[in-house]
Motif scaffolding. Sequence first.
Motif, PDB file in Angstrom:
ATOM      1  N   HIS A  27       1.050  -1.130   0.024  1.00  0.00           N
ATOM      2  CA  HIS A  27       0.067  -0.197  -0.092  1.00  0.00           C
ATOM      3  C   HIS A  27       0.987   1.219  -0.082  1.00  0.00           C
ATOM      4  N   THR A  28       1.902   1.341   0.795  1.00  0.00           N
ATOM      5  CA  THR A  28       2.902   2.641   0.861  1.00  0.00           C
ATOM      6  C   THR A  28       3.602   2.525  -0.308  1.00  0.00           C
ATOM      7  N   ASP A  29       3.881   1.474  -1.104  1.00  0.00           N
ATOM      8  CA  ASP A  29       4.830   1.489  -2.316  1.00  0.00           C
ATOM      9  C   ASP A  29       3.830   2.153  -3.399  1.00  0.00           C
ATOM     10  N   LEU A  30       2.412   1.677  -3.181  1.00  0.00           N
ATOM     11  CA  LEU A  30       1.502   2.181  -4.250  1.00  0.00           C
ATOM     12  C   LEU A  30       1.359   3.710  -4.309  1.00  0.00           C
ATOM     13  N   LEU A  31       1.328   4.121  -2.943  1.00  0.00           N
ATOM     14  CA  LEU A  31       1.280   5.721  -2.773  1.00  0.00           C
ATOM     15  C   LEU A  31       2.547   6.381  -3.245  1.00  0.00           C
ATOM     16  N   THR A  32       3.534   5.721  -3.064  1.00  0.00           N
ATOM     17  CA  THR A  32       4.796   6.477  -3.384  1.00  0.00           C
ATOM     18  C   THR A  32       4.885   6.655  -5.060  1.00  0.00           C
ATOM     19  N   LEU A  33       4.341   5.555  -5.550  1.00  0.00           N
ATOM     20  CA  LEU A  33       4.479   5.363  -7.118  1.00  0.00           C
ATOM     21  C   LEU A  33       3.438   6.422  -7.694  1.00  0.00           C
ATOM     22  N   TYR A  34       2.299   6.326  -6.972  1.00  0.00           N
ATOM     23  CA  TYR A  34       1.063   7.402  -7.501  1.00  0.00           C
ATOM     24  C   TYR A  34       0.727   8.053  -6.184  1.00  0.00           C
ATOM     25  N   PRO A  35       1.554   9.151  -6.303  1.00  0.00           N
ATOM     26  CA  PRO A  35       1.176  10.081  -4.913  1.00  0.00           C
ATOM     27  C   PRO A  35      -0.067  10.670  -4.851  1.00  0.00           C
ATOM     28  N   THR A  36      -0.748  11.069  -6.034  1.00  0.00           N
ATOM     29  CA  THR A  36      -2.059  11.913  -6.339  1.00  0.00           C
ATOM     30  C   THR A  36      -2.911  10.972  -5.677  1.00  0.00           C
ATOM     31  N   LEU A  37      -2.830   9.578  -5.601  1.00  0.00           N
ATOM     32  CA  LEU A  37      -4.019   8.770  -5.160  1.00  0.00           C
ATOM     33  C   LEU A  37      -4.291   8.840  -3.588  1.00  0.00           C
ATOM     34  N   GLN A  38      -3.561   9.765  -2.893  1.00  0.00           N
ATOM     35  CA  GLN A  38      -3.446   9.698  -1.425  1.00  0.00           C
ATOM     36  C   GLN A  38      -4.950   9.967  -0.826  1.00  0.00           C
ATOM     37  N   PRO A  39      -5.739  10.785  -1.346  1.00  0.00           N
ATOM     38  CA  PRO A  39      -7.124  10.691  -1.188  1.00  0.00           C
ATOM     39  C   PRO A  39      -7.961   9.886  -1.198  1.00  0.00           C
ATOM     40  N   LEU A  40      -7.498   8.624  -2.082  1.00  0.00           N
ATOM     41  CA  LEU A  40      -8.288   7.443  -2.343  1.00  0.00           C
ATOM     42  C   LEU A  40      -7.668   6.283  -1.533  1.00  0.00           C
ATOM     43  N   ALA A  41      -6.486   6.621  -0.322  1.00  0.00           N
ATOM     44  CA  ALA A  41      -5.981   5.735   0.392  1.00  0.00           C
ATOM     45  C   ALA A  41      -7.073   4.654   0.954  1.00  0.00           C
ATOM     46  N   PRO A  42      -8.147   5.149   1.507  1.00  0.00           N
ATOM     47  CA  PRO A  42      -9.104   3.940   2.189  1.00  0.00           C
ATOM     48  C   PRO A  42      -9.402   2.901   1.169  1.00  0.00           C
ATOM     49  N   ALA A  43      -9.781   3.299  -0.099  1.00  0.00           N
ATOM     50  CA  ALA A  43     -10.108   2.415  -0.996  1.00  0.00           C
ATOM     51  C   ALA A  43      -9.056   1.419  -1.631  1.00  0.00           C
ATOM     52  N   LEU A  44      -7.774   2.096  -1.582  1.00  0.00           N
ATOM     53  CA  LEU A  44      -6.616   1.333  -2.118  1.00  0.00           C
ATOM     54  C   LEU A  44      -6.249   0.273  -1.046  1.00  0.00           C
ATOM     55  N   GLU A  45      -6.477   0.494   0.053  1.00  0.00           N
ATOM     56  CA  GLU A  45      -6.434  -0.360   1.237  1.00  0.00           C
ATOM     57  C   GLU A  45      -7.305  -1.660   1.249  1.00  0.00           C
ATOM     58  N   ALA A  46      -8.277  -1.501   0.679  1.00  0.00           N
ATOM     59  CA  ALA A  46      -9.079  -2.501   0.532  1.00  0.00           C
ATOM     60  C   ALA A  46      -8.937  -3.429  -0.778  1.00  0.00           C
ATOM     61  N   LEU A  47      -8.190  -2.699  -1.680  1.00  0.00           N
ATOM     62  CA  LEU A  47      -7.703  -3.480  -3.061  1.00  0.00           C
ATOM     63  C   LEU A  47      -6.590  -4.041  -3.035  1.00  0.00           C
ATOM     64  N   GLN A  48      -5.494  -3.575  -1.989  1.00  0.00           N
ATOM     65  CA  GLN A  48      -4.249  -3.985  -2.305  1.00  0.00           C
ATOM     66  C   GLN A  48      -4.037  -5.515  -2.276  1.00  0.00           C
ATOM     67  N   ALA A  49      -5.006  -6.297  -1.879  1.00  0.00           N
ATOM     68  CA  ALA A  49      -4.775  -7.924  -1.702  1.00  0.00           C
ATOM     69  C   ALA A  49      -5.184  -8.295  -3.105  1.00  0.00           C
ATOM     70  N   GLN A  50      -5.517  -7.607  -4.009  1.00  0.00           N
ATOM     71  CA  GLN A  50      -5.800  -8.125  -5.284  1.00  0.00           C
ATOM     72  C   GLN A  50      -4.919  -7.763  -6.453  1.00  0.00           C
ATOM     73  N   ALA A  51      -3.806  -7.163  -5.837  1.00  0.00           N
ATOM     74  CA  ALA A  51      -2.596  -7.070  -6.837  1.00  0.00           C
ATOM     75  C   ALA A  51      -2.111  -8.478  -7.386  1.00  0.00           C
ATOM     76  N   VAL A  52      -1.884  -8.597  -8.482  1.00  0.00           N
ATOM     77  CA  VAL A  52      -1.466  -9.940  -9.224  1.00  0.00           C
ATOM     78  C   VAL A  52       0.005  -9.604  -9.777  1.00  0.00           C
ATOM     79  N   SER A  53       0.767 -10.716  -9.689  1.00  0.00           N
ATOM     80  CA  SER A  53       2.277 -10.718 -10.053  1.00  0.00           C
ATOM     81  C   SER A  53       2.073 -11.703 -11.334  1.00  0.00           C
ATOM     82  N   VAL A  54       2.880 -11.283 -12.623  1.00  0.00           N
ATOM     83  CA  VAL A  54       2.471 -12.177 -13.758  1.00  0.00           C
ATOM     84  C   VAL A  54       4.015 -12.289 -14.317  1.00  0.00           C
ATOM     85  N   PRO A  55       4.451 -13.423 -15.082  1.00  0.00           N
ATOM     86  CA  PRO A  55       5.573 -13.607 -15.540  1.00  0.00           C
ATOM     87  C   PRO A  55       5.886 -12.850 -17.061  1.00  0.00           C
TER      88      PRO A  55
END
Length: 217
Positions: A2-30
């Motif tokens: 979550h912290t890394d995401l806001l570092t990359l996209y700092p303008t999303l700070q006002p949406l932090a609560p929504a991002l907190e709920a979404l962070q588990a849905q991040a996927v890693s692909v080859p």
Amino acid sequence: MHTDLLTLYPTLQPLAPALEALQAQAVSVPAGTQLFAQGAPCQGFPLVLAGEVRVACHSGDGRSLELYRVLPGELCLVSSASLFRGLPLGADGTSTQASTLLMIPPTLFEEWLAEPAFRTLVLGLFAERMAELTSLVDAVAFQKLDQRLAATLLGRGQDLHLSHQTLADELGTVREMVTRLLRRFEREGWIALGREHIHIQRSAALRALASGLPPPV
């Protein structure tokens, strides 16, 4: 993350609560994973946390033209345009290396547009990407293929480990044309060719050709 995401996209700070709920849905692909397909409905708005995504469009005869690449902290114009207009995607997206992404669902994307910071971020993306695509259109329409190929070879170091087909895909042409031009460059002594390997011998000559100037003696 979550912290890394806001570092990359700092303008999303006002949406932090929504991002907190979404962070588990991040996927890693080859590398080589198709993330979205041209002509398909857009399944979400990707935020790249790690890796790189190549966005390219394809013609009916199988040719491909790279439009741009999305790095961590950047946004995808094709995805946002599809969500804005409710139309199928205009290009493919494929990971070029192991990548981690967070997909923002279309309904949430629409809600976030009501947030000034996110809306400004997306509109800024349009301005930046349109400038890139304008340059691409100019190159395709007005520059000769040998100039574009020379420009593509530059800036990658002295030794390039890539195939002729990869170069053809980037330039939106066929492999045979790229091979023919590379062999011409080799006869001129500008490069040396190997198996999926190109060694730059005279970068100044390539730079001159890319600029439309005669090569230095």
